[in-house]
Scaffold this motif. Structure first.
Motif, PDB file in Angstrom:
ATOM      1  N   TYR A  67       0.745  -1.108   0.090  1.00 27.84           N
ATOM      2  CA  TYR A  67       0.119  -0.034   0.055  1.00 27.84           C
ATOM      3  C   TYR A  67       0.776   1.171   0.195  1.00 27.84           C
ATOM      4  N   ASP A  72       0.841   3.463   7.724  1.00 30.73           N
ATOM      5  CA  ASP A  72       0.133   2.406   7.166  1.00 30.73           C
ATOM      6  C   ASP A  72      -1.018   1.784   8.277  1.00 30.73           C
ATOM      7  N   LYS A  73      -1.255   2.597   9.361  1.00 29.87           N
ATOM      8  CA  LYS A  73      -2.151   2.430  10.452  1.00 29.87           C
ATOM      9  C   LYS A  73      -3.399   2.265   9.875  1.00 29.87           C
ATOM     10  N   ARG A  74      -4.168   1.015   9.889  1.00 25.03           N
ATOM     11  CA  ARG A  74      -5.575   0.736   9.345  1.00 25.03           C
ATOM     12  C   ARG A  74      -6.443   0.109  10.261  1.00 25.03           C
TER      13      ARG A  74
ATOM     14  N   VAL B 112      -4.057  -2.451  12.375  1.00 28.47           N
ATOM     15  CA  VAL B 112      -2.866  -2.872  11.824  1.00 28.47           C
ATOM     16  C   VAL B 112      -2.054  -2.096  11.518  1.00 28.47           C
ATOM     17  N   GLU B 113      -0.777  -2.142  11.291  1.00 29.88           N
ATOM     18  CA  GLU B 113       0.063  -1.252  10.495  1.00 29.88           C
ATOM     19  C   GLU B 113       1.127  -2.135   9.574  1.00 29.88           C
TER      20      GLU B 113
END
Lengths: 295, 113
Positions: A67, A72-74, B112-113
């Protein structure tokens, strides 16, 4: 971990086949003999140049451009039932039983209610007319499987070690060892425990809860989940009714308030009283599984 | 103690989902436990706490949301908080009532990361 689908860590349980002398432990296998779909998706769109094991959680130290590479924390919304993996495996077992026209009954109770005695008597009485086999679940020892073999039916013992119930994966493993004939009856004698086995579907056609008159008529109120999830309740040791304060009507009333469709059979495996009702019930279930159109 | 095996299931589920999402770490997991799910939340939390070591959840914040049980009276339709299966309706005293909530046991989400 299952090397085929990566579905889990090793589960320490033992399977004992009384027809062989040795006991051996399993490092979690589950049955890939009959076809089934793996519904989990591995969305690996990248290729790994290196080899790695998926046995344990690992971090990738090399870069992936999956990504954006900023933060990138989702949040991933899942809403997945935690028992869904067991339910999926149970459904596979159920399809296997349906395909082979096997009547599978999950026998649950507290310890000492007489499940094994009922099965011994049943096997002795019906072995001329029905093919039967038994999967036995206990924390330790092959005692029950040996009793069943002696009564005249093939049996497989699952020792759950510290585990308090059987789950669908254990049944799957046992089915690899036990040759279940098409059109036969398979009894699964669960670990004696009225709490935990209620949560775990094994793929059975019906669940039979056994209580005995020495246990008190408030059992359904104390262990509602088990009585809610069963279709038949056997009240065993009826020969002791004159000597104990057990109110059969009360028990039925309590259980019906939780589960109005629950059927009851009062019997004594020791004297044989009421056992015919049980055999009739079994024959009806077997007919509805083996030749549903005739019911 | 089925809570122990269910905690193992949660770890497997988190592993599968993290792999699907190609996540490097799981920062948070949110689990819903209904009061009428048959799961003892404290026992489950202790079991999970013991098992997260060496798992994908080792650094994750574990967020447990307890969902109150709900019942609806079969006689007067009154909806009330149900703490046990076998209770009479607090409004009309009738019995039984249908369970209308608080039976879930699920992983709601991951961060999540």
């Amino acid at each position: 971990m299952c090397e085929t689908c990566g579905c889990g860590k090793p589960v320490e349980f033992k399977i004992y086949d009384p027809s062989h002398d040795h006991d051996h432990s399993h490092d979690h296998t589950h049955n890939h003999e009959y076809p089934h779909d793996h519904e989990h998706n591995h969305d690996h769109e990248h290729s790994h140049d290196h080899e790695h094991e998926h046995d344990a959680w690992h971090s990738h130290e090399h870069d992936h451009d999956h990504y954006n590479n900023q933060s990138d924390k989702r949040l991933i919304d899942l809403n997945i039932d935690i028992l869904s993996e067991n339910d999926r495996l149970a459904q596979l077992n159920r399809r296997f039983f349906e395909g082979r026209k096997v009547l599978c009954l999950n026998m649950v109770s507290s310890p000492g209610s007489g499940k094994t005695s009922i099965l011994e008597k049943t096997i002795a009485a019906l072995k001329a007319t029905h093919k039967m086999s038994v999967i036995e679940g206990d924390q330790q020892t092959p005692i029950d499987a040996n009793r069943i073999e002696k009564a005249g039916a093939p049996a497989i013992q699952i020792n759950t070690g510290s585990g308090c119930h059987l789950d669908a994966r254990m049944i799957d493993s046992a089915l690899k060892k036990l040759d279940v004939d098409a059109g036969s009856i398979l009894f699964v004698e669960n670990v004696g425990n009225l709490v935990c086995p209620a949560m775990f579907d094994l793929g059975e056609f019906k669940r039979v809860v056994v209580i005995s008159v020495t246990e008190g008529d408030d059992k359904p109120l104390k262990y509602p989940y088990m009585f809610m999830s069963s279709q038949l309740c056997i009240i065993n040791k009826s020969d002791l009714l004159p000597w104990v304060d057990f109110n059969t009507e009360e028990t039925m009333k309590h259980a019906h308030s939780l589960n109005p469709g629950l059927e009851f059979i009062v019997l004594s495996a020791k004297t044989g009283e009421g056992m015919d009702l049980w055999y009739d019930w079994l024959a009806r279930q077997a007919r509805s599984v083996i030749s549903p159109e005739k019911v | 103690m089925h809570e122990f095996s269910l905690a193992v299931e949660v770890i497997h589920l988190a592993e599968r989902e993290a792999e699907k999402a190609m996540a490097k770490t799981i920062e948070e997991i949110t689990i819903e436990i209904g009061d009428l799910s048959g799961i003892e939340a404290n026992a489950f939390e202790s079991a999970l706490g013991l098992l997260v070591k060496d798992s994908v959840l080792v650094n994750a914040h574990i967020n447990i949301i307890k969902i109150p049980g709900k019942g609806r009276c079969n006689s007067c339709d009154f909806e009330f908080e149900m703490t046990q299966m076998m209770v009479t309706c607090p409004k009309c005293n009738a019995f039984p009532s249908e369970i209308s909530g608080g039976q879930q046991f699920r992983v709601q989400s991951l961060v999540v990361e």
